[in-house]
Design a protein around this motif. Sequence first.
Motif, PDB file in Angstrom:
ATOM      1  N   MET A 189     -18.601  60.161  51.191  1.00 26.45           N
ATOM      2  CA  MET A 189     -17.570  59.692  50.305  1.00 26.45           C
ATOM      3  C   MET A 189     -18.079  59.783  48.887  1.00 26.45           C
ATOM      4  N   THR A 190     -17.160  59.924  48.020  1.00 29.09           N
ATOM      5  CA  THR A 190     -17.544  60.012  46.622  1.00 29.09           C
ATOM      6  C   THR A 190     -17.575  58.637  45.965  1.00 29.09           C
ATOM      7  N   HIS A 191     -16.517  57.846  46.153  1.00 27.49           N
ATOM      8  CA  HIS A 191     -16.411  56.539  45.494  1.00 27.49           C
ATOM      9  C   HIS A 191     -16.407  55.412  46.524  1.00 27.49           C
ATOM     10  N   HIS A 192     -16.970  54.277  46.153  1.00 27.66           N
ATOM     11  CA  HIS A 192     -17.125  53.145  47.063  1.00 27.66           C
ATOM     12  C   HIS A 192     -15.817  52.694  47.691  1.00 27.66           C
ATOM     13  N   ASN A 193     -14.753  52.622  46.920  1.00 28.56           N
ATOM     14  CA  ASN A 193     -13.501  52.086  47.450  1.00 28.56           C
ATOM     15  C   ASN A 193     -12.902  52.975  48.537  1.00 28.56           C
ATOM     16  N   GLU A 194     -13.384  54.187  48.681  1.00 25.75           N
ATOM     17  CA  GLU A 194     -12.930  55.036  49.786  1.00 25.75           C
ATOM     18  C   GLU A 194     -13.396  54.465  51.128  1.00 25.75           C
ATOM     19  N   SER A 195     -14.398  53.600  51.094  1.00 24.92           N
ATOM     20  CA  SER A 195     -14.852  52.920  52.312  1.00 24.92           C
ATOM     21  C   SER A 195     -13.723  52.088  52.903  1.00 24.92           C
ATOM     22  N   PHE A 196     -12.959  51.417  52.058  1.00 20.85           N
ATOM     23  CA  PHE A 196     -11.842  50.599  52.521  1.00 20.85           C
ATOM     24  C   PHE A 196     -10.864  51.456  53.322  1.00 20.85           C
ATOM     25  N   ASN A 197     -10.508  52.601  52.780  1.00 13.00           N
ATOM     26  CA  ASN A 197      -9.573  53.498  53.462  1.00 13.00           C
ATOM     27  C   ASN A 197     -10.165  54.058  54.755  1.00 13.00           C
ATOM     28  N   PHE A 198     -11.449  54.355  54.732  1.00 11.97           N
ATOM     29  CA  PHE A 198     -12.131  54.865  55.923  1.00 11.97           C
ATOM     30  C   PHE A 198     -12.114  53.822  57.042  1.00 11.97           C
ATOM     31  N   TRP A 199     -12.465  52.571  56.696  1.00 11.50           N
ATOM     32  CA  TRP A 199     -12.441  51.513  57.695  1.00 11.50           C
ATOM     33  C   TRP A 199     -11.031  51.293  58.229  1.00 11.50           C
ATOM     34  N   GLU A 200     -10.050  51.347  57.351  1.00  8.95           N
ATOM     35  CA  GLU A 200      -8.661  51.188  57.788  1.00  8.95           C
ATOM     36  C   GLU A 200      -8.282  52.276  58.795  1.00  8.95           C
ATOM     37  N   GLU A 201      -8.710  53.490  58.520  1.00 11.39           N
ATOM     38  CA  GLU A 201      -8.439  54.609  59.427  1.00 11.39           C
ATOM     39  C   GLU A 201      -9.135  54.409  60.775  1.00 11.39           C
ATOM     40  N   LEU A 202     -10.397  53.993  60.750  1.00 11.63           N
ATOM     41  CA  LEU A 202     -11.125  53.744  61.995  1.00 11.63           C
ATOM     42  C   LEU A 202     -10.455  52.646  62.822  1.00 11.63           C
ATOM     43  N   ILE A 203      -9.976  51.616  62.167  1.00  7.03           N
ATOM     44  CA  ILE A 203      -9.298  50.512  62.845  1.00  7.03           C
ATOM     45  C   ILE A 203      -7.990  50.993  63.451  1.00  7.03           C
ATOM     46  N   GLY A 250      -8.353  53.032  66.482  1.00  9.85           N
ATOM     47  CA  GLY A 250      -9.018  52.369  67.597  1.00  9.85           C
ATOM     48  C   GLY A 250     -10.490  52.696  67.758  1.00  9.85           C
ATOM     49  N   HIS A 251     -11.121  53.246  66.725  1.00  7.90           N
ATOM     50  CA  HIS A 251     -12.548  53.584  66.806  1.00  7.90           C
ATOM     51  C   HIS A 251     -13.450  52.371  66.589  1.00  7.90           C
ATOM     52  N   ILE A 252     -12.958  51.391  65.845  1.00  8.16           N
ATOM     53  CA  ILE A 252     -13.677  50.128  65.682  1.00  8.16           C
ATOM     54  C   ILE A 252     -12.661  49.005  65.799  1.00  8.16           C
ATOM     55  N   SER A 253     -13.157  47.849  66.181  1.00  6.11           N
ATOM     56  CA  SER A 253     -12.281  46.684  66.243  1.00  6.11           C
ATOM     57  C   SER A 253     -12.732  45.690  65.188  1.00  6.11           C
ATOM     58  N   THR A 254     -11.823  44.854  64.806  1.00  5.64           N
ATOM     59  CA  THR A 254     -12.124  43.845  63.799  1.00  5.64           C
ATOM     60  C   THR A 254     -12.321  42.505  64.480  1.00  5.64           C
ATOM     61  N   PRO A 255     -13.127  41.651  63.890  1.00  8.79           N
ATOM     62  CA  PRO A 255     -13.938  41.899  62.703  1.00  8.79           C
ATOM     63  C   PRO A 255     -15.261  42.576  63.054  1.00  8.79           C
ATOM     64  N   PHE A 256     -15.874  43.187  62.035  1.00  8.27           N
ATOM     65  CA  PHE A 256     -17.141  43.882  62.231  1.00  8.27           C
ATOM     66  C   PHE A 256     -18.128  43.482  61.145  1.00  8.27           C
ATOM     67  N   GLU A 257     -19.387  43.769  61.399  1.00 10.14           N
ATOM     68  CA  GLU A 257     -20.461  43.436  60.458  1.00 10.14           C
ATOM     69  C   GLU A 257     -20.706  44.617  59.522  1.00 10.14           C
ATOM     70  N   MET A 292      -8.824  41.043  54.391  1.00  9.07           N
ATOM     71  CA  MET A 292      -8.030  41.597  55.490  1.00  9.07           C
ATOM     72  C   MET A 292      -8.465  41.024  56.843  1.00  9.07           C
ATOM     73  N   GLY A 293      -9.602  40.320  56.841  1.00  7.46           N
ATOM     74  CA  GLY A 293     -10.138  39.789  58.092  1.00  7.46           C
ATOM     75  C   GLY A 293     -10.939  40.812  58.871  1.00  7.46           C
ATOM     76  N   TRP A 294     -11.354  41.870  58.215  1.00  5.68           N
ATOM     77  CA  TRP A 294     -12.053  42.950  58.903  1.00  5.68           C
ATOM     78  C   TRP A 294     -13.543  42.681  59.074  1.00  5.68           C
ATOM     79  N   ILE A 295     -14.123  41.845  58.221  1.00  2.34           N
ATOM     80  CA  ILE A 295     -15.573  41.621  58.237  1.00  2.34           C
ATOM     81  C   ILE A 295     -15.877  40.227  58.778  1.00  2.34           C
ATOM     82  N   ASN A 296     -16.846  40.147  59.694  1.00  4.72           N
ATOM     83  CA  ASN A 296     -17.258  38.839  60.202  1.00  4.72           C
ATOM     84  C   ASN A 296     -18.666  38.443  59.743  1.00  4.72           C
TER      85      ASN A 296
END
Length: 188
Positions: free
Chosen positions: A1-15, A18-25, A78-82
């Motif tokens: 990724m180029t910019h940090h905030n793209e992580s948010f979109n990446f995690w949203e896509e994974l969720i 169904g590649h990851i479930s929430t919440p995650f570390e 968003m409740g994604w991180i525990n």
Amino acid sequence: MTHHNESFNFWEELISEGHISTPFEVTHIDAHSDLGLGDSAWHYILTQLLSYPIEQRIKILDRSKVNLANYLTFTMSMGWINKLNFVFHEYWNFNDFFSIYLKDFDDYSGFFEFRSYDSQYSASYLTENIRNINPLKKDSLIPYKIYKPNNFKLVEEYDYLVFCQSPQYTPKTADYMLDIIREYITEI
């Protein structure tokens, strides 16, 4: 990724796929916390976003507020991180944690605590009086730990690695590290 905030979109896509479930570390290795100190998104989060049930927030999110300096705060709201681990450089002085998001507003509490407040409160009023205002509701506590680089050891394998280039903050001469990282991961 180029910019940090793209992580948010990446995690949203994974969720959503169904590649990851929430919440995650999350382990965040950076020179900054990326919690949004210095922008006005905190007021939007505390007086608008958090007033919605956690499962509805992604649907009403004003995405224009999410940026490279605050994306971790939005991810938590968003409740994604525990659990959030911060690995900072050895000279970091804890100066970009925003106590408004911390349990009891205490920089050393070890927990994030997202509280919702009435939207009638202006940013300046909240800044001055938040410790004396009862929140409308509170999200679950999110523990965090802070590590210096030489005190952090990987205990278990990660499912995903998000590596951000951050060209506005890192010199072009550091780009060789991208190729080194690629040797140890499977890109998706």
